[in-house]
Every structure is written in C-alpha cells, then in structure tokens.
Scaffold this motif. Structure first.
Motif, mmCIF file in Angstrom:
data_model
loop_
_atom_site.group_PDB
_atom_site.id
_atom_site.type_symbol
_atom_site.label_atom_id
_atom_site.label_comp_id
_atom_site.label_asym_id
_atom_site.label_seq_id
_atom_site.Cartn_x
_atom_site.Cartn_y
_atom_site.Cartn_z
ATOM 1 N N LEU A 130 48.946 -96.353 -39.909
ATOM 2 C CA LEU A 130 47.822 -96.575 -40.811
ATOM 3 C C LEU A 130 48.081 -95.932 -42.167
ATOM 4 O O LEU A 130 47.883 -96.554 -43.218
ATOM 5 C CB LEU A 130 46.537 -96.011 -40.199
ATOM 6 C CG LEU A 130 45.296 -96.074 -41.094
ATOM 7 C CD1 LEU A 130 44.860 -97.519 -41.290
ATOM 8 C CD2 LEU A 130 44.158 -95.256 -40.502
ATOM 9 N N VAL A 131 48.529 -94.672 -42.148
ATOM 10 C CA VAL A 131 48.804 -93.980 -43.411
ATOM 11 C C VAL A 131 49.908 -94.702 -44.180
ATOM 12 O O VAL A 131 49.828 -94.867 -45.410
ATOM 13 C CB VAL A 131 49.177 -92.510 -43.150
ATOM 14 C CG1 VAL A 131 49.653 -91.839 -44.439
ATOM 15 C CG2 VAL A 131 47.983 -91.752 -42.575
ATOM 16 N N GLY A 132 50.930 -95.158 -43.475
ATOM 17 C CA GLY A 132 51.999 -95.904 -44.130
ATOM 18 C C GLY A 132 51.489 -97.166 -44.791
ATOM 19 O O GLY A 132 51.891 -97.502 -45.919
ATOM 20 N N ASP A 133 50.599 -97.868 -44.104
ATOM 21 C CA ASP A 133 50.033 -99.105 -44.659
ATOM 22 C C ASP A 133 49.204 -98.839 -45.923
ATOM 23 O O ASP A 133 49.132 -99.694 -46.812
ATOM 24 C CB ASP A 133 49.155 -99.794 -43.614
ATOM 25 C CG ASP A 133 49.954 -100.407 -42.475
ATOM 26 O OD1 ASP A 133 51.180 -100.576 -42.632
ATOM 27 O OD2 ASP A 133 49.352 -100.693 -41.418
ATOM 28 N N LEU A 134 48.569 -97.658 -45.978
ATOM 29 C CA LEU A 134 47.670 -97.337 -47.085
ATOM 30 C C LEU A 134 48.341 -96.478 -48.158
ATOM 31 O O LEU A 134 47.687 -96.066 -49.120
ATOM 32 C CB LEU A 134 46.432 -96.602 -46.555
ATOM 33 C CG LEU A 134 45.548 -97.372 -45.580
ATOM 34 C CD1 LEU A 134 44.435 -96.469 -45.060
ATOM 35 C CD2 LEU A 134 44.951 -98.613 -46.236
ATOM 36 N N ALA A 135 49.629 -96.211 -47.992
ATOM 37 C CA ALA A 135 50.321 -95.236 -48.838
ATOM 38 C C ALA A 135 50.178 -95.527 -50.324
ATOM 39 O O ALA A 135 49.956 -94.615 -51.132
ATOM 40 C CB ALA A 135 51.798 -95.160 -48.450
#
Length: 225
Positions: A84-89
């Motif tokens: 999730l964090v990677g997608d929103l980075a």
C-alpha cells in the motif's frame, strides 16, 4: 486549534481510522476518508458527518485522498502495508505522514507484537525517504474515539519522529483526542517499542473488560490553546 489541516485518513473505513477521522473533524480540520472502495469511504464519511454540527468530511480513493491532504494518517492493517505504501509513494513524498499501524500477531494465547527488523513507521520512512514520518495514536482504543466527543484527558498520545517540525504538528494534533499536546517519546526508532505495546493493551482490555490507555506521569504536558 491554532492551525487547520486537510487530513487524509488512509484506512479511514476501519474502526481506528474512523475514530481518529471523527476526532480530527470535530477539532475543526477538514478530513478526507481514503479507501480502495469509494462507496465504503462515502458511507463512513456520511456516518462521521452525521455526528458533526458542520459536515467537513469527504471521501475519495486512497490516492486522491493523499493528494488532497497536507497531513496523511495511515490507519491500515499490517498485512499488505508495504504494498500500500509503495502504491501511494508518489503522493506521500514531502508530506507529514502519521503511522498508527501496529504489526501484531494472534494465536491461542492472545495478541503479541511481531518480531521485525523495523517498525511499520520505519518501513514507511524507508519506502518513502522524503516523507516526514511520525508515529502516533497507536494506543487509543477505537471505541473510545467514537462513542463520545469528550476529550480523553486521562490518556496521553506518545509521538515519535526524526523530523522536529513534523513531530510538533502531530503533537498538537494529539489535542484533538486528549485535549492536550502529545508527549514527545523520541526518535522514529522508538516506534519499534510502541507498536507492539498495543498487544499489552488488548490483553488488559480482555482481562478487565475495559478500554485501557496510556498515561505518562512526571512529564509536564500543556493543554492545547
């Protein structure tokens, strides 16, 4: 409240995210509920707005919520956190990012903190190096946040971070919950201790049929202006 923020709550449809979103909106901040499912986000926003004198909560996809906010709260399960964090980075870069994620496990003996090389907050910082990551709000019970607008003045919010200005902002936001500024609990690495401590509180709640919180003695804590 001295400064008004637009706060994106990623995971805002869950109990903790919903409760914190309600408290932030009650304190006068504009809140955007983020979710993979916009219909769920809209339903939660409507539920929160129904409890407010002036509706200030809206709904969006996670990415659109992050884009709208100057502060982002991550209130998501540990499972899938890194993805999730990677997608929103891209959207998280340069923003104050509050992590209240607790990496916990559960077995027949109850909850326990997972043995990890880094905390959830540290993982966020590693994945998005330019984000201003702060750990906070790990230990406030979701139901306590939701059932009453009264400040949880008997509790303290412990705040960890390496960015002094970002940490100061989050310490002030803690007053949305407790009516007083948060307690500076040190560097971001201290979240390695704070996150698993949530398992202890869950065990206390089960044993004593209560909603246990954290209160720090011996530290002067000022009420919010």
């Amino acid at each position: 409240m001295s400064v008004s923020h637009v706060i994106a709550v990623v995971g805002g449809t869950g109990p903790q995210g919903r409760g914190l979103a309600y408290r932030f909106a009650l304190a006068g901040h504009r809140v955007v509920i983020g979710s993979r499912n916009v219909e769920r986000a809209s339903s939660t926003a409507e539920e929160i707005n129904a409890k407010l004198a002036v509706p200030t909560v809206s709904a969006a996809t996670n990415a659109d919520a992050v884009a709208a906010g100057d502060v982002v709260l991550l209130a998501v399960p540990w499972a899938g956190h890194a993805d999730l964090v990677g997608d929103l980075a891209e959207g998280l870069r340069g923003k104050i990012v509050i992590s209240c994620v607790n990496p916990l496990g559960f077995d027949s003996a109850g909850p326990y903190g997972l043995m990890l090389a880094e905390s959830a907050a540290e993982e966020t910082q590693r994945l998005v190096p330019t984000a201003r990551v702060v750990g906070a709000f790990h230990h406030v019970a979701a139901m306590s946040l939701w059932v009453s607008p009264a400040p949880l003045s008997h509790e303290d919010v412990l705040v960890c971070g390496d960015d002094a200005l970002a940490k100061a902002v989050v310490m002030e936001l803690a007053a949305s919950v407790t009516g007083k500024v948060g307690v500076d609990a040190g560097a971001l690495r201290m979240t390695r201790k704070l996150e698993p401590l949530t398992a202890v509180l869950i065990s206390l709640n089960k044993t004593y049929k209560t909603r246990a919180g954290i209160a720090i003695t011996g530290v002067p804590v000022a009420a919010s202006a």
